[in-house]
Design an enzyme around this catalytic site. Sequence first.
Site, PDB file in Angstrom:
ATOM      1  N   GLY A 145      -4.738  -5.407   6.632  1.00 56.72           N
ATOM      2  CA  GLY A 145      -5.974  -4.633   6.709  1.00 56.72           C
ATOM      3  C   GLY A 145      -6.981  -5.158   7.708  1.00 56.72           C
ATOM      4  O   GLY A 145      -7.643  -4.382   8.399  1.00 56.72           O
TER       5      GLY A 145
ATOM      6  N   ARG B 299     -12.785  -8.740  -1.670  1.00 55.77           N
ATOM      7  CA  ARG B 299     -12.211  -8.490  -0.326  1.00 55.77           C
ATOM      8  C   ARG B 299     -11.751  -7.040  -0.235  1.00 55.77           C
ATOM      9  O   ARG B 299     -11.091  -6.516  -1.129  1.00 55.77           O
ATOM     10  CB  ARG B 299     -11.050  -9.442  -0.089  1.00 55.77           C
ATOM     11  CG  ARG B 299     -10.302  -9.226   1.248  1.00 55.77           C
ATOM     12  CD  ARG B 299      -9.122  -8.308   1.088  1.00 55.77           C
ATOM     13  NE  ARG B 299      -8.377  -8.118   2.330  1.00 55.77           N
ATOM     14  CZ  ARG B 299      -7.476  -7.163   2.512  1.00 55.77           C
ATOM     15  NH1 ARG B 299      -7.214  -6.308   1.546  1.00 55.77           N
ATOM     16  NH2 ARG B 299      -6.839  -7.052   3.653  1.00 55.77           N
TER      17      ARG B 299
ATOM     18  N   GLY C 260      -0.412  -2.138   6.069  1.00 54.25           N
ATOM     19  CA  GLY C 260      -0.188  -3.411   6.747  1.00 54.25           C
ATOM     20  C   GLY C 260      -1.379  -4.331   6.564  1.00 54.25           C
ATOM     21  O   GLY C 260      -2.119  -4.225   5.589  1.00 54.25           O
TER      22      GLY C 260
ATOM     23  N   THR D 286       0.804  -1.205   0.000  1.00 49.29           N
ATOM     24  CA  THR D 286       0.000   0.000   0.000  1.00 49.29           C
ATOM     25  C   THR D 286       0.849   1.272   0.000  1.00 49.29           C
ATOM     26  O   THR D 286       1.943   1.282   0.548  1.00 49.29           O
ATOM     27  CB  THR D 286      -0.824  -0.083   1.296  1.00 49.29           C
ATOM     28  OG1 THR D 286      -1.580  -1.281   1.253  1.00 49.29           O
ATOM     29  CG2 THR D 286      -1.703   1.101   1.524  1.00 49.29           C
TER      30      THR D 286
HETATM   31  N1  GLY Z   1      -3.510  -2.557   4.051  1.00 47.55           N
HETATM   32  C1  GLY Z   1      -3.972  -2.975   2.796  1.00 47.55           C
HETATM   33  C2  GLY Z   1      -4.922  -4.081   2.853  1.00 47.55           C
HETATM   34  O1  GLY Z   1      -4.907  -4.873   3.801  1.00 47.55           O
HETATM   35  O2  GLY Z   1      -5.697  -4.201   1.943  1.00 47.55           O
END
Ligand code: GLY
Length: 301
Positions: A225, A199, A223, A171
Amino acid sequence: MSIRLAMIVHGSAWYIPPEDREAHKAGCRAATLVGFETLRRGGSALDAVEAAIVCMEDDPTFDAGVGAYLNQDGVVQLDAGLMDGRTYHVGAVAAIERVKNPIRVARILLTSEHNMFVGTGATDYAQACGILLCNPEELVIDRQRGRWLEYQERGEPPSEAVFVGNPGKGTVGAVAIDRAGDIAAGTSTGGTPFKPAGRVGDSPLPGCGYYADNALAGVSATGHGEAIVRVQLARSAADFCAKLHAPAAAEAALRMLGDRVAGKGGLILIDHMGRVGCAYNTSQMARAFMIEGMDEPEVGI
Ligand code: GLY
C-alpha cells in the site's frame, strides 16, 4: 452500441503457496459468479462490485473481513473503498473495527454527503446506519492468531519482503461494467500483517486502491500500500486507458509502480469498452473474470 456485461475480481498479488492456491481460485471464481449474476439480473455495476466483495470478505481465504490479519495490538482493523464511475461518488472506511463487511459501509457512505470515516467514527457510523456490529473475536481465525503470536515472539513486524517471497494472503477487489455502461470499482483489506494500529494503506483511498471513471476505466489494486499510494496506481492505470488497450494499460501502470517506487503488487481493470486487463509483478495474483458470452469465469493465479 450495446455494452457487454463484464466482471473481474482479484484475491491479491503476493506469493501464494501451492497449498492455498485452489482456495484462492475457488474464492475468486465464486465472487465473479455472484457479481456477474447480479449484473445479469439487471443490477448496477455498484451492486455487482459490492456483492462480489462481500463474498470475498466472508471467505477466510482472503485478508479482508473474517480472517484478516491482526495488527500489532492483536486487533482486526479493516479498510474498504468503492467508487461510482458515473457520478464520481466515493465511499470509504479505514481502520474500522467490529464490522464483518466494511464494503457495505462504504456503499452506504457513497450515497451520503461524506466520503470517508475512520476508526471509531467509522464503527459508530456503521452502527447508526443499521449495520450489526460483531464481537471483535468473530473476525479472527486460528491461523491468523497463530501468525500474530509468531510475529509477537519475533518482536518485529515483517519487512517489505513479505510482498516478494513469503507466503501470505491479501486484499480483495472487484470491477464491473453494467448494461448502461456504468463502471464501478472497489477494494477491501485487512492491510499488512502485524501493521501498527491505525496504519492505513492504499485500499480505502480513491485513486490509489481503486478508481472508476465511465470515460476511462474502473481499477482495483493490490499489493504494498505505501508504494501504491505514492504513484496513485488505480488512477494512473485508468489514465493509461485513454491511450492504450486494457491489457497494455494495466501493464504500463504496473511498470510505473516497479520503476518509480520499486513497488510490488497487481491490478485489475475494465475499460469503458468493457475490455478487461490485469497485471502483477509478484509471483502470483489470484483473479477471475467473466464477460457476457462466456459460460464460465476464466480463473488465474
Ligand atoms: N494493499 C493493502 C495494503 O497495503 O494495506
